[in-house]
Design a protein around this motif. Structure first.
Motif, PDB file in Angstrom:
ATOM      1  N   LYS A  66       0.833  -1.214   0.000  1.00  0.00           N
ATOM      2  CA  LYS A  66       0.000   0.000   0.000  1.00  0.00           C
ATOM      3  C   LYS A  66       0.861   1.255   0.000  1.00  0.00           C
ATOM      4  O   LYS A  66       0.519   2.251  -0.644  1.00  0.00           O
ATOM      5  CB  LYS A  66      -0.941   0.008   1.203  1.00  0.00           C
ATOM      6  CG  LYS A  66      -2.081  -0.970   1.071  1.00  0.00           C
ATOM      7  CD  LYS A  66      -3.020  -0.879   2.249  1.00  0.00           C
ATOM      8  CE  LYS A  66      -4.074  -1.957   2.212  1.00  0.00           C
ATOM      9  NZ  LYS A  66      -4.947  -1.913   3.384  1.00  0.00           N
ATOM     10  N   ALA A  67       1.979   1.215   0.711  1.00  0.00           N
ATOM     11  CA  ALA A  67       2.890   2.369   0.721  1.00  0.00           C
ATOM     12  C   ALA A  67       3.421   2.631  -0.684  1.00  0.00           C
ATOM     13  O   ALA A  67       3.447   3.783  -1.147  1.00  0.00           O
ATOM     14  CB  ALA A  67       4.031   2.122   1.698  1.00  0.00           C
ATOM     15  N   ASN A  68       3.820   1.578  -1.372  1.00  0.00           N
ATOM     16  CA  ASN A  68       4.290   1.733  -2.753  1.00  0.00           C
ATOM     17  C   ASN A  68       3.178   2.211  -3.673  1.00  0.00           C
ATOM     18  O   ASN A  68       3.418   2.996  -4.596  1.00  0.00           O
ATOM     19  CB  ASN A  68       4.875   0.420  -3.263  1.00  0.00           C
ATOM     20  CG  ASN A  68       6.206   0.101  -2.623  1.00  0.00           C
ATOM     21  OD1 ASN A  68       6.962   0.998  -2.252  1.00  0.00           O
ATOM     22  ND2 ASN A  68       6.507  -1.176  -2.481  1.00  0.00           N
ATOM     23  N   ALA A  69       1.945   1.754  -3.420  1.00  0.00           N
ATOM     24  CA  ALA A  69       0.802   2.185  -4.234  1.00  0.00           C
ATOM     25  C   ALA A  69       0.542   3.682  -4.059  1.00  0.00           C
ATOM     26  O   ALA A  69       0.207   4.371  -5.031  1.00  0.00           O
ATOM     27  CB  ALA A  69      -0.440   1.384  -3.871  1.00  0.00           C
ATOM     28  N   ILE A  70       0.704   4.196  -2.844  1.00  0.00           N
ATOM     29  CA  ILE A  70       0.507   5.629  -2.599  1.00  0.00           C
ATOM     30  C   ILE A  70       1.534   6.440  -3.388  1.00  0.00           C
ATOM     31  O   ILE A  70       1.204   7.411  -4.068  1.00  0.00           O
ATOM     32  CB  ILE A  70       0.600   5.952  -1.094  1.00  0.00           C
ATOM     33  CG1 ILE A  70      -0.555   5.310  -0.335  1.00  0.00           C
ATOM     34  CG2 ILE A  70       0.607   7.466  -0.871  1.00  0.00           C
ATOM     35  CD1 ILE A  70      -0.408   5.356   1.178  1.00  0.00           C
ATOM     36  N   VAL A  71       2.788   6.044  -3.303  1.00  0.00           N
ATOM     37  CA  VAL A  71       3.851   6.765  -4.001  1.00  0.00           C
ATOM     38  C   VAL A  71       3.652   6.683  -5.513  1.00  0.00           C
ATOM     39  O   VAL A  71       3.789   7.682  -6.223  1.00  0.00           O
ATOM     40  CB  VAL A  71       5.238   6.221  -3.585  1.00  0.00           C
ATOM     41  CG1 VAL A  71       6.342   6.833  -4.432  1.00  0.00           C
ATOM     42  CG2 VAL A  71       5.491   6.473  -2.109  1.00  0.00           C
ATOM     43  N   GLN A  72       3.284   5.501  -6.003  1.00  0.00           N
ATOM     44  CA  GLN A  72       3.063   5.331  -7.433  1.00  0.00           C
ATOM     45  C   GLN A  72       1.902   6.201  -7.914  1.00  0.00           C
ATOM     46  O   GLN A  72       1.985   6.848  -8.958  1.00  0.00           O
ATOM     47  CB  GLN A  72       2.799   3.872  -7.765  1.00  0.00           C
ATOM     48  CG  GLN A  72       2.611   3.626  -9.242  1.00  0.00           C
ATOM     49  CD  GLN A  72       2.377   2.157  -9.565  1.00  0.00           C
ATOM     50  OE1 GLN A  72       2.390   1.303  -8.687  1.00  0.00           O
ATOM     51  NE2 GLN A  72       2.162   1.866 -10.831  1.00  0.00           N
ATOM     52  N   TYR A  73       0.814   6.231  -7.151  1.00  0.00           N
ATOM     53  CA  TYR A  73      -0.339   7.052  -7.522  1.00  0.00           C
ATOM     54  C   TYR A  73       0.068   8.527  -7.599  1.00  0.00           C
ATOM     55  O   TYR A  73      -0.288   9.234  -8.539  1.00  0.00           O
ATOM     56  CB  TYR A  73      -1.469   6.871  -6.502  1.00  0.00           C
ATOM     57  CG  TYR A  73      -2.696   7.674  -6.844  1.00  0.00           C
ATOM     58  CD1 TYR A  73      -3.687   7.146  -7.648  1.00  0.00           C
ATOM     59  CD2 TYR A  73      -2.855   8.979  -6.379  1.00  0.00           C
ATOM     60  CE1 TYR A  73      -4.810   7.892  -7.982  1.00  0.00           C
ATOM     61  CE2 TYR A  73      -3.960   9.728  -6.705  1.00  0.00           C
ATOM     62  CZ  TYR A  73      -4.941   9.181  -7.510  1.00  0.00           C
ATOM     63  OH  TYR A  73      -6.041   9.929  -7.853  1.00  0.00           O
ATOM     64  N   ARG A  74       0.845   8.971  -6.609  1.00  0.00           N
ATOM     65  CA  ARG A  74       1.279  10.371  -6.576  1.00  0.00           C
ATOM     66  C   ARG A  74       2.176  10.690  -7.775  1.00  0.00           C
ATOM     67  O   ARG A  74       2.055  11.755  -8.374  1.00  0.00           O
ATOM     68  CB  ARG A  74       2.017  10.641  -5.261  1.00  0.00           C
ATOM     69  CG  ARG A  74       2.443  12.091  -5.077  1.00  0.00           C
ATOM     70  CD  ARG A  74       3.152  12.291  -3.779  1.00  0.00           C
ATOM     71  NE  ARG A  74       4.402  11.547  -3.772  1.00  0.00           N
ATOM     72  CZ  ARG A  74       4.977  11.061  -2.679  1.00  0.00           C
ATOM     73  NH1 ARG A  74       4.428  11.230  -1.499  1.00  0.00           N
ATOM     74  NH2 ARG A  74       6.112  10.412  -2.753  1.00  0.00           N
TER      75      ARG A  74
END
Length: 107
Positions: A66-74
């Protein structure tokens, strides 16, 4: 505080192995300390500048994926305009956001 000390130690070790100059090491340590100091002053995690490790460390219910998903989305959609924009990230729901809302900021 631990991260600043670890970063200092890391750069000293890198200088020994890779030949970084002392001034380059000092600049990197100062930059690391400034970022850590800014985070401690506000006491909140800036969702527009935090890396995946920070999300994982400081948010309840956020693991590596989920942490990687947040950064990727940003990175794909640009900076968040509000904390509620995290709901657009796959895997972040209302309950997770509500548990972490007081720890987050958008600066």
């Amino acid at each position: 505080m631990f991260r600043v000390r670890f970063a200092s130690l890391f750069f000293v070790i890198c200088s020994l192995f890779f030949g970084y100059t002392q001034s380059a090491i000092a600049a990197k340590v100062e930059a690391t300390a400034a970022v850590a100091g800014a985070a401690q002053q506000s006491g909140k995690l800036n969702i527009n500048s935090a890396d995946a490790a920070a999300f994982q460390d400081q948010m309840i219910g956020i693991g590596e994926a989920k942490a990687n998903a947040i950064v990727q989305y940003r990175e794909e959609n640009g900076p968040f305009s509000s904390i509620d924009d995290l709901l657009e990230v796959k895997g972040i729901g209302v309950k997770t956001l509500d548990r972490n809302r007081d720890k987050l900021s958008v600066e």
